[in-house]
Scaffold this active site. Sequence first.
Site: not given
Ligand code: GRF
Length: 219
Positions: A15, A94, A112
Site C-alpha cells: 500500500g 485480482r 503499473h
Molecule cells: C506498484 O508497483 C504498482 O505499480 C503495482 O503494484 C505495486 C504496488 O505497490 N500495480 P504498493 O502496494 O502500492 O506499495
Amino acid sequence: MSNKLKIGVLISGQGSNLKALINACKEPNFPVEIALVISNVTNAKGIKHAKSADISCIIIDHKKYINRKDFEAAMTQSLSEAKVELVCLAGFMRLLSEQFIKPWLNRLINIHPSLLPSFKGLNVHDRAIKAGAKFSGCTVHFVRNGVDNGPIIAQSVVPIYNDDTSIDLAKRILEQEHRLYPSVVRWFAEDRVKFQGQRVVVTGIDPPSTVMINPSLGS
Ligand code: GRF
C-alpha cells in the site's frame, strides 16, 4: 458537504501508493478525498495506512466468495454506497472481469510499474533488465479487459543502469509512482482527463507534461 472528488482505492499488499495518495489528500487544497479503501487480503500491510489516517477501510476477501461475480458485486456495492466517483487500483492483485469494469468504465484506473504497453503482468523489472531496455517507468491507465490493458493516461520514465538489480529498478520506479498517481487523480478532480479518439489527453498542459521525466536523467 465537500465537493472533492471521492476516490476508492483497492489494494492487496504494502500500500505505498495508497500512502502517497493519503499524503496528497492531506494537502489543504488537494481536490480529492479517499472515501473508501478495499483490501482483498485480510492482513495486507497497506491497511494500516488507511487506519492511521482514519479512512474507511474494509476487507472483501475473494476467497470468501463462491465466484468472481459475487466478489466483484460486493466491491461495486461498497464503492457505490461510499459514493465513490473514481476507482484506483493500487497494487490490487485480482484480475477484474467485464462485469466489474463496465459499470466503472472510464472511472477505473490502474498503476503499473512499466512503460506500457511493454512488460505487462508480473516480474516486470527482471524482464525489462533482461531485455536490455535502457528506460523503464510507470504508467497510469484506464482499465479494460485483460492484464494491464487500457488507454494510457500518463507515464513517468526512469533510466535503467547497467548494474541495476530488479530491486534497484523497482525502488526507482516506485518513487515515480508516488508522484504520478496523486497527479493523475488531481487531473480527474479538475475534469482535465479527456479522450481524443483512442488517445487520452490531459487538458491545460502540453501532452509531454503527462510524461514526467525523472530529473536524474539529466540532459
Ligand atoms: C506498484 O508497483 C504498482 O505499480 C503495482 O503494484 C505495486 C504496488 O505497490 N500495480 P504498493 O502496494 O502500492 O506499495
